[in-house]
Write an enzyme that holds these catalytic residues in place. Structure first.
Site, PDB file in Angstrom:
ATOM      1  N   ASP A   9      63.088  60.407 -61.282  1.00 38.68           N
ATOM      2  CA  ASP A   9      62.825  58.851 -61.754  1.00 38.68           C
ATOM      3  C   ASP A   9      61.664  58.251 -60.953  1.00 38.68           C
ATOM      4  O   ASP A   9      62.434  58.653 -60.015  1.00 38.68           O
ATOM      5  CB  ASP A   9      63.557  58.263 -62.843  1.00 38.68           C
ATOM      6  CG  ASP A   9      63.188  57.223 -64.102  1.00 38.68           C
ATOM      7  OD1 ASP A   9      61.822  56.983 -63.466  1.00 38.68           O
ATOM      8  OD2 ASP A   9      63.461  56.873 -64.529  1.00 38.68           O
TER       9      ASP A   9
HETATM   10  C1  BGC Z   1      61.270  54.761 -66.028  1.00 38.76           C
HETATM   11  C2  BGC Z   1      60.302  56.260 -66.909  1.00 38.76           C
HETATM   12  C3  BGC Z   1      59.152  56.075 -66.756  1.00 38.76           C
HETATM   13  C4  BGC Z   1      58.874  55.644 -64.295  1.00 38.76           C
HETATM   14  C5  BGC Z   1      57.829  55.918 -64.148  1.00 38.76           C
HETATM   15  C6  BGC Z   1      60.640  54.343 -64.831  1.00 38.76           C
HETATM   16  O1  BGC Z   1      61.288  52.962 -64.116  1.00 38.76           O
HETATM   17  O2  BGC Z   1      62.683  55.458 -66.191  1.00 38.76           O
HETATM   18  O3  BGC Z   1      61.108  56.323 -67.636  1.00 38.76           O
HETATM   19  O4  BGC Z   1      58.777  57.374 -66.578  1.00 38.76           O
HETATM   20  O5  BGC Z   1      59.546  54.365 -64.803  1.00 38.76           O
HETATM   21  O6  BGC Z   1      56.884  54.474 -64.609  1.00 38.76           O
END
Ligand code: BGC
Length: 758
Positions: free
Chosen positions: A259
């Site tokens: 993530d």
């Molecule tokens: C979130 C993800 C997301 C990623 C990219 C993160 O903060 O937890 O679900 O895909 O950001 O934006």
């Protein structure tokens, strides 16, 4: 490929924010895992300004070798990109806001969810994106989870089946997905540091199982590891999770990414088999190169990770040089969104045929979110859509008249109240504006003028924070008063009161539901929300959604209420401002007893149980038959469902299994199959067939690291919900059976006092 090229390919190309602050980079020790901190901390949500503005991230291109950059973009309810581009005033780049995950799951209709995926994926493809960062599929462990709206269910079979359906639909366009967040991202409080302490059986049966189904049934191109730790180690740094379980046991063929800013140690991530670090920064690539040069990391590890990535890159639209149009068919997709929204709404209460509304009369429409509907939650799960149809518009489009005094009062009030709201930080759900208050005299007038009252209650939440009990899970005093006074005024005139719930997660309903005549759970229904709600209220669509998550009588009934969101250690906090990180831990003492597994086993009566939902018609169940009285490799169960009412409708049929539980602790029953009928005309029947496999009989036997099915009698219950069982049948398993042998993985370091039924 040179070592430098390999390292760069395995680290995202960043977001143009420059390197992380020196204090947070290599050299400084993180007290929680004593490894060099090599990336920025804090909540990180990607926004690139490159090929597709507003996308979350890009991979590193190596033109010398013909390797293009891939564009990665959120999110679960629609493609999240910037709708307006700098220096390009002639075009817009809006995407369709589809209904949120909770609503899609409530349809219990995998064919529908696949069709949503087909439409969704076409937008991903036509906007030049290679991989969609969705679906989100964590378990609804607790109703306060801030991202529950993005996720599907408290049950892993529903979550996994929905994820597989949408992945199959999206990927049929030749673009990829990233099922997330692997695993146990079930809360937002301290999401970057939280250590989830959970038993192996609960992890295997509840928190991994949905991902296992999705991987096996849909081959997602990628998997995104979660922010949290599991049993002491970040998920992205756990080889037993991303290599042993995901690749070896389940046969995953794609690549694994972190993530955004997840985990701490790029070397550990590489070794674990977390192939790609996102969004990526040069410090991480350097750390990887140095580690190879210092013999702390074998280059063969990088080779394997590079291979995983290249296998996907060659499939990507970028590699195939797809000439995207930037013109997806937004009109067609809006139709898909509206249709799906209607199919996933759940009719919770409908006294004396209150709904569908008879005729096209005047409606007194109350509640801010009637006029300002919440299409979806906040954060990376939000979508930049061109418009949202509010309920006043939807009702009018369907031929109803909305009481003029309310129609004139609400919109200016909402506009004004919103303008006065304090600014929130990026992605934070804005605080709700107070409900407009209506005087008793006005209410009496409204009750005279209108044929019925509709009150919409709205809730919003999103990544970065969990929901609160006061004024969120529980209704505010103003909302309670509103329900009481409107109901009194309308009931005094013999007129009905309908509540529409425009919410992303569960709220308390038991204390007020008796005051009103009907309740429609509309969830957060996407950009066509108002039209879709009007479709159901008017009877154009017969509601067929059922709950994929339980509404308990009270918060204290939730099995995780005592442990959510865990303990924090403020004395060990690091960083300042939004970069402040605090070690915290949550212990899953509820074990396997999540959702209805708990309520049914421990006999805790919910307000509306898992699997529950009403229709404008009724259904009869008959003729449950098993293919054999003894289990031999598999058993099929068939049952005939008949529409016994007066209008056409669809029924969601659920198969629960109760195991002998002689040796093992087992929930009273577990969902092992579900199906939705086609639209049945009055009097029409359909036979549904379910297959029960050995794995359906088995539970995870931690002592022997195996899936074990006990010998004895199993009861098959066919239900209209987890409590409304219509037909039962029995079969026996003659001999205790080891269904699958696995390796030990994710074991907790400390003893957990887990809930047991005996
Ligand atoms: C979130 C993800 C997301 C990623 C990219 C993160 O903060 O937890 O679900 O895909 O950001 O934006």
């Amino acid at each position: 490929m040179t070592l430098e090229e390999k390292a760069k390919l395995l680290v995202g190309a960043g977001r143009g924010f420059g390197p992380p602050p020196a204090a947070l980079t290599a050299g400084k020790k993180d007290s929680t895992n004593a490894r060099p901190v090599a990336q920025p901390a804090g909540p990180m949500i990607g926004v690139t300004e490159q090929k597709v503005p507003g996308a979350a991230g890009v991979t590193y291109a190596i033109p010398r070798l013909g390797i293009p950059a891939m564009v990665l973009s959120d999110g679960p309810a629609g493609l999240r990109i910037s709708p307006i581009r700098k220096g390009d005033s002639t075009k817009t780049y809006y995407a369709t806001a589809f209904p949120v995950g909770t609503l899609l799951a409530s349809s219990w209709d995998v064919d529908l969810v696949k069709k949503v995926g087909v439409a969704f994926g076409s937008e991903v493809h036509e906007y030049g994106v290679d991989i969609l960062l969705a679906p989100g599929m964590n378990i609804h462990r607790n109703p306060l989870g801030g991202r529950n709206f993005e996720y599907y269910s408290e049950d892993p079979l529903v979550a996994g089946s929905m994820a597989a359906a949408i992945v199959n639909g999206i990927q049929s366009n030749g673009v990829g997905t990233s099922i997330k967040h692997f695993i146990a991202n079930n809360q937002e409080t301290h999401r970057n540091t939280i250590n989830t302490i959970a038993g192996e059986r609960a992890l295997r049966e509840i928190y991994l199982r949905g991902f296992e189904i999705a991987v096996k049934e849909s081959n997602p191109w990628t998997v995104m590891t979660s922010y949290n730790k599991v049993n002491g180690t970040y998920t992205s740094e756990r080889a037993d999770l991303v290599t042993t379980i995901l690749r070896k046991e389940w046969g995953f063929k794609g690549f694994v990414m972190t993530d955004w800013g997840g985990g701490r140690d790029p070397i550990a991530q590489m070794k674990a088999g977390n192939d790609l670090i996102m969004p990526g920064n040069p410090t991480q690539a350097k750390a990887i190169i140095d580690a190879v040069n210092n013999k702390q990391l074998d280059e063969s590890v990088l080779n394997a990770n590079v291979e995983h990535m290249l296998n996907i890159i060659v499939e990507s639209p970028a590699f195939k040089k797809y000439k995207y149009t930037d013109k997806p068919d937004l009109v067609k997709d809006a139709g898909v969104s509206r249709w799906a929204a209607g199919e996933g709404m759940v009719l919770l209460k409908n006294t004396a045929g209150t709904l569908p509304l008879k005729g096209r009369k005047t409606i007194a429409l109350f509640g801010n979110t009637s006029y300002d509907i919440i299409a979806g939650g906040t954060g990376s799960g939000d979508v930049n859509k061109a418009y949202v149809i509010s309920l006043d518009k939807g009702l009018q489009n369907a031929g109803f008249t909305v009481n003029a005094s309310l129609l004139n009062a609400y919109p200016p009030y909402i506009k004004d109240a919103k303008a006065k709201r304090p600014k929130t930080r990026m992605f934070q759900a804005p605080p709700p504006i107070p409900e407009l208050t209506v005087t008793p005299a006005e209410l009496t007038q409204d009750a005279n003028d209108a044929a019925a009252a509709i009150i919409t209650l709205g809730r919003n939440a999103g990544e970065g924070a969990d929901r609160k009990l006061e004024n969120d899970y529980y209704l505010s005093d103003v909302e309670k008063d509103m329900i009481k006074s409107i109901s009194a005024a309308f009931h005094a005139k013999g007129k009905k009161v309908i509540v529409v719930l425009n919410i992303g997660g569960v709220i308390e309903v038991a204390s007020w539901r008796d005051s009103v005549d009907a309740i429609l759970l509309a969830w957060q229904p996407g950009l066509e929300g108002g039209n879709a709600i009007a479709d159901v209220l008017s009877g154009k669509v017969n509601p067929s959604g059922k709950l994929a998550t339980t509404f308990t009588m009270d918060y204290k009934d939730v099995p995780s209420a005592k442990t959510f969101p865990g303990k924090e250690y403020p004395d060990q906090a690091t960083g300042e401002g939004f970069r402040r990180q605090m070690p915290a831990e949550v212990t899953y003492e509820d074990g396997i007893y999540v959702g209805y597994r708990y309520y049914n086993t421990f006999k805790v009566a919910p307000a509306y149980e898992f699997g529950y939902g009403l229709s404008y018609t009724t259904f009869g169940y008959a003729g449950l038959k098993l293919s054999s009285p003894t289990f031999n490799g598999k058993i099929t169960a068939s049952v005939t469902v008949t529409n016994t009412g007066k209008v056409a409708g669809k029924e969601v049929v659920q198969l629960y299994l109760s195991a002998p539980a002689a040796k093992m602790d087992k929930p009273a029953m577990e969902l092992k199959g579900f199906a939705k009928t086609r639209l049945l005309q009055p009097g029409e029947s359909q036979k549904l067939t379910f297959v029960i496999t050995p794995r359906d009989l088995a539970s995870y036997d931690v002592a022997n690291e195996q899936w074990l099915a006990e010998s004895g009698t199993y009861v098959v219950s066919i239900g209209a919900s987890s409590k409304n069982i219509k037909q039962t049948a029995k079969f026996t398993l003659g001999k205790e059976t080891v269904v699958e042998k696995d390796e030990q993985a994710l074991a907790p370091q400390i003893a957990i006092s887990e809930l047991k039924s005996k």
